[in-house]
Design an enzyme around this catalytic site. Structure first.
Site, PDB file in Angstrom:
ATOM      1  N   LEU A   1       0.862  -1.183   0.000  1.00 37.53           N
ATOM      2  CA  LEU A   1       0.000   0.000   0.000  1.00 37.53           C
ATOM      3  C   LEU A   1       0.899   1.234   0.000  1.00 37.53           C
ATOM      4  O   LEU A   1       1.746   1.401   0.877  1.00 37.53           O
ATOM      5  CB  LEU A   1      -0.888   0.012   1.257  1.00 37.53           C
ATOM      6  CG  LEU A   1      -1.607   1.329   1.563  1.00 37.53           C
ATOM      7  CD1 LEU A   1      -2.584   1.710   0.456  1.00 37.53           C
ATOM      8  CD2 LEU A   1      -2.335   1.239   2.908  1.00 37.53           C
TER       9      LEU A   1
ATOM     10  N   LEU B   1       6.160 -10.623   3.192  1.00 38.58           N
ATOM     11  CA  LEU B   1       7.295  -9.970   2.540  1.00 38.58           C
ATOM     12  C   LEU B   1       7.280  -8.452   2.717  1.00 38.58           C
ATOM     13  O   LEU B   1       6.230  -7.861   2.797  1.00 38.58           O
ATOM     14  CB  LEU B   1       7.258 -10.313   1.044  1.00 38.58           C
ATOM     15  CG  LEU B   1       7.262 -11.815   0.757  1.00 38.58           C
ATOM     16  CD1 LEU B   1       7.070 -12.065  -0.734  1.00 38.58           C
ATOM     17  CD2 LEU B   1       8.553 -12.463   1.243  1.00 38.58           C
TER      18      LEU B   1
HETATM   19  S1  MYA Z   1       1.781  -1.669   5.207  1.00 36.91           S
HETATM   20  C1  MYA Z   1       2.788  -0.459   4.373  1.00 36.91           C
HETATM   21  C2  MYA Z   1       2.064   0.831   4.228  1.00 36.91           C
HETATM   22  N1  MYA Z   1       2.792   1.764   3.396  1.00 36.91           N
HETATM   23  C3  MYA Z   1       3.616   2.715   3.862  1.00 36.91           C
HETATM   24  O1  MYA Z   1       3.804   2.871   5.046  1.00 36.91           O
HETATM   25  C4  MYA Z   1       4.338   3.532   2.801  1.00 36.91           C
HETATM   26  C5  MYA Z   1       4.498   4.996   3.181  1.00 36.91           C
HETATM   27  N2  MYA Z   1       3.207   5.583   3.503  1.00 36.91           N
HETATM   28  C6  MYA Z   1       2.208   5.794   2.609  1.00 36.91           C
HETATM   29  O2  MYA Z   1       2.317   5.496   1.421  1.00 36.91           O
HETATM   30  C7  MYA Z   1       0.943   6.392   3.162  1.00 36.91           C
HETATM   31  O3  MYA Z   1       1.233   7.039   4.377  1.00 36.91           O
HETATM   32  C8  MYA Z   1      -0.180   5.343   3.375  1.00 36.91           C
HETATM   33  C9  MYA Z   1      -1.384   6.022   4.041  1.00 36.91           C
HETATM   34  C10 MYA Z   1      -0.620   4.777   2.023  1.00 36.91           C
HETATM   35  C11 MYA Z   1       0.284   4.210   4.299  1.00 36.91           C
HETATM   36  N3  MYA Z   1      -2.412   0.251   6.670  1.00 36.91           N
HETATM   37  O4  MYA Z   1      -4.845   8.408   2.706  1.00 36.91           O
HETATM   38  P1  MYA Z   1      -4.744   8.802   4.125  1.00 36.91           P
HETATM   39  C12 MYA Z   1      -4.975   4.597   7.590  1.00 36.91           C
HETATM   40  C13 MYA Z   1      -3.721   0.466   6.760  1.00 36.91           C
HETATM   41  O5  MYA Z   1      -5.173  10.184   4.443  1.00 36.91           O
HETATM   42  P2  MYA Z   1      -1.876   8.584   3.887  1.00 36.91           P
HETATM   43  C14 MYA Z   1       0.883  -2.415   3.932  1.00 36.91           C
HETATM   44  O6  MYA Z   1       1.177  -2.262   2.780  1.00 36.91           O
HETATM   45  C15 MYA Z   1      -5.009   5.572   8.723  1.00 36.91           C
HETATM   46  O7  MYA Z   1      -5.097   4.900   9.967  1.00 36.91           O
HETATM   47  N4  MYA Z   1      -4.267   1.679   6.999  1.00 36.91           N
HETATM   48  O8  MYA Z   1      -3.254   8.556   4.702  1.00 36.91           O
HETATM   49  C16 MYA Z   1      -0.337  -3.243   4.332  1.00 36.91           C
HETATM   50  C17 MYA Z   1      -6.230   6.367   8.373  1.00 36.91           C
HETATM   51  O9  MYA Z   1      -7.421   5.658   8.709  1.00 36.91           O
HETATM   52  P3  MYA Z   1      -8.238   6.023  10.063  1.00 36.91           P
HETATM   53  C18 MYA Z   1      -3.425   2.706   7.161  1.00 36.91           C
HETATM   54  O10 MYA Z   1      -0.800   8.737   4.872  1.00 36.91           O
HETATM   55  C19 MYA Z   1      -1.551  -2.437   4.041  1.00 36.91           C
HETATM   56  C20 MYA Z   1      -6.163   6.443   6.861  1.00 36.91           C
HETATM   57  O11 MYA Z   1      -5.307   5.342   6.453  1.00 36.91           O
HETATM   58  C21 MYA Z   1      -2.048   2.547   7.079  1.00 36.91           C
HETATM   59  O12 MYA Z   1      -1.921   9.546   2.759  1.00 36.91           O
HETATM   60  C22 MYA Z   1      -2.829  -3.080   4.543  1.00 36.91           C
HETATM   61  C23 MYA Z   1      -5.544   7.747   6.385  1.00 36.91           C
HETATM   62  O13 MYA Z   1      -5.571   7.739   4.974  1.00 36.91           O
HETATM   63  C24 MYA Z   1      -1.542   1.259   6.829  1.00 36.91           C
HETATM   64  N5  MYA Z   1      -0.236   1.012   6.740  1.00 36.91           N
HETATM   65  O14 MYA Z   1      -1.785   7.112   3.262  1.00 36.91           O
HETATM   66  C25 MYA Z   1      -4.044  -2.289   4.153  1.00 36.91           C
HETATM   67  N6  MYA Z   1      -1.462   3.745   7.261  1.00 36.91           N
HETATM   68  O15 MYA Z   1      -8.677   7.445   9.949  1.00 36.91           O
HETATM   69  C26 MYA Z   1      -5.355  -2.856   4.718  1.00 36.91           C
HETATM   70  C27 MYA Z   1      -2.454   4.622   7.462  1.00 36.91           C
HETATM   71  O16 MYA Z   1      -9.371   5.056  10.133  1.00 36.91           O
HETATM   72  C28 MYA Z   1      -5.831  -4.031   3.898  1.00 36.91           C
HETATM   73  N7  MYA Z   1      -3.647   4.008   7.399  1.00 36.91           N
HETATM   74  O17 MYA Z   1      -7.252   5.813  11.187  1.00 36.91           O
HETATM   75  C29 MYA Z   1      -7.180  -4.513   4.407  1.00 36.91           C
HETATM   76  C30 MYA Z   1      -7.678  -5.762   3.676  1.00 36.91           C
HETATM   77  C31 MYA Z   1      -8.185  -5.414   2.289  1.00 36.91           C
HETATM   78  C32 MYA Z   1      -8.600  -6.653   1.484  1.00 36.91           C
HETATM   79  C33 MYA Z   1      -9.813  -7.412   2.085  1.00 36.91           C
HETATM   80  C34 MYA Z   1     -10.223  -8.565   1.211  1.00 36.91           C
HETATM   81  C35 MYA Z   1     -11.281  -9.383   1.814  1.00 36.91           C
END
Ligand code: MYA
Length: 403
Positions: free
Chosen positions: A150, A403
């Site tokens: 992500l 990973l």
């Molecule tokens: S973990 C690696 C994540 N990537 C990074 O850390 C890379 C550097 N950071 C970024 O690219 C951004 O900061 C990211 C957030 C994209 C992380 N997992 O858009 P926003 C929530 C889940 O304004 P941004 C990996 O890849 C945060 O609590 N949620 O924020 C596994 C808030 O929500 P809430 C996260 O900083 C990923 C909201 O996002 C994470 O611009 C699994 C804010 O959004 C995170 N790591 O973008 C994903 N970080 O207000 C879930 C922040 O509620 C998968 N947030 O607290 C779920 C299952 C889906 C499939 C289901 C199938 C059935």
């Protein structure tokens, strides 16, 4: 009574509100644990047909990881915008070969690679990936989705794009009649079923000091040349298991059998079939390294050890641009001690030019950390299920490496 007074003065623990995660089928903070199993039950007819709307300047895409040009776009987005440590000294730099491996296991779905482009110039600004996998969750094994990578470009941060990416990949996964996912994150969200800590084994102590990955420990300061003392401390013995050799395709069935038995000992672990094991474990140069010991008489595979290659960019260091890290991956030891297997892995990793060998506190890793001179890191990795209630487990009950 001082203690009581202090307790009264202490404010109640702050409950962080989650605008997005509060709406999702994940265990919520403070809620009582329900029976293990799905949090919500839906059917295909409940799944939204159209992609979620995006802000007008943006559009969805499904990057084709098998096309070199599109792989490069994903690679570059992650290279420049993916996970950094708290001090912004290092940023993961997954290689293209690694990404291609991680995103194309048997039966993978092209449209589980979800990208967001800027319409004006087609630049990739957001990404998330899912791949199918068989996972043992407690007493049952299920085909679920593993989510990874992500990433939102730094120019679009904090604009709530991440929740839209997550909802869109969920929709595309649900369309395959799959309703659960597993994922990891360094950050704390509602609500992990396991929390692991990173440990690091220096292979190239001098470089690690030069890039501020490690410090020269107090125990070396009493020496006239502390760095030399540190190097002596981390020197490795000669190879001790001459019969350990790289895994080949012919070993796949034996390795799968060995690992399947080992995975029974954990509450959460892979449940790979032979085909998946072939994809995830067969050696690939600069990506994944796997070794076996076969019984001299029966040729049965008795021991297995592996690690994967994941570099980080060293941000703003004049002497070094890359930290070459090996990460402990799957193993199973039945005829030699686990410590001996890991020692061989350390020696091989060092020979191949890796600077550090990283592991988490999961599987049986805690058993060898001290003896093999791993140092405690400051990073944690949390493990989560989507739409699955699960009672918390100890790291040593966890047999899954992501990973
Ligand atoms: S973990 C690696 C994540 N990537 C990074 O850390 C890379 C550097 N950071 C970024 O690219 C951004 O900061 C990211 C957030 C994209 C992380 N997992 O858009 P926003 C929530 C889940 O304004 P941004 C990996 O890849 C945060 O609590 N949620 O924020 C596994 C808030 O929500 P809430 C996260 O900083 C990923 C909201 O996002 C994470 O611009 C699994 C804010 O959004 C995170 N790591 O973008 C994903 N970080 O207000 C879930 C922040 O509620 C998968 N947030 O607290 C779920 C299952 C889906 C499939 C289901 C199938 C059935």
């Amino acid at each position: 009574n001082r203690t009581l007074a202090q307790m009264a003065a202490k404010p109640p623990p702050a409950v962080k509100t989650h605008e997005f995660w509060g709406t999702q089928p994940v265990p919520q903070e403070g809620a009582e644990l329900k029976e293990e199993g799905p949090i919500e039950s839906k059917v295909l007819a409940d799944v939204r047909q159209d992609p979620y709307p995006l802000a007008t300047p943006l559009e969805w895409c499904s990057p084709n990881i098998e096309d070199p040009a599109q792989l490069t776009e994903v690679y570059e987005l992650l290279r420049d915008n993916y996970v950094e440590d708290d001090d912004s000294l290092f940023r993961f730099n997954y290689s293209k070969e690694f990404l291609a491996w991680a995103m194309t296991p048997p039966g993978y779905f092209r449209d589980w690679m979800v990208g967001v482009r800027r319409k004006a110039d087609s630049k990739l600004l957001g990404f998330i990936s899912g791949v199918p996998c068989n996972i043992k969750m407690g007493n049952i094994s299920q085909r679920i989705c593993e989510i990874n990578f992500l990433c939102v470009h730094k120019v679009l941060r904090n604009k709530r794009l991440a929740p839209i990416l997550i909802k869109e990949v969920t929709r595309r996964v649900n369309k395959q009649n799959i309703w659960q996912a597993v994922y990891t994150a360094g950050v704390e969200l509602p609500k992990p079923f396991a929390t692991c800590q990173y440990f690091h084994r220096s292979l190239n102590p001098q470089k690690l000091v030069e890039i501020n990955f490690s410090k020269i420990g107090h125990q070396f300061e009493r020496f006239s040349k502390p760095l030399d003392a540190m190097k002596r401390n981390y020197a490795l013995p000669a190879r001790q298991l001459p019969r350990l050799r790289p895994m080949t395709r012919e070993d796949t069935e034996g390795v799968t059998k060995l690992l399947q038995a080992h995975w029974q000992t954990y509450r959460v672990a892979p449940a790979f079939d032979v085909e998946e094991a072939g994809h995830w474990l067969l050696p690939r140069e600069r990506v994944v390294y796997s070794f076996v010991i076969a019984d001299a008489v029966t040729q049965e595979i008795t021991d297995f050890v592996s690690f994967y290659a994941l570099s980080s960019t060293v941000i703003g260091n004049t002497k070094h641009s890359e930290l070459n890290a090996a990460y402990g991956y799957y193993y199973a030891a039945t005829k030699v001690p686990l410590t001996a297997l890991i020692t061989e892995a350390l020696i091989i990793a060092k020979e191949k030019g890796f600077d550090v060998f990283n592991v988490l506190t999961l599987m049986q890793n805690q058993a060898f950390l001290k003896e093999l001179k791993f140092g405690q890191g400051d990073g944690f990795l949390r493990f989560y299920f989507y739409n699955w209630n699960f009672s918390a487990l100890k790291p040593e009950e966890l047999g899954l490496v992501m990973l």
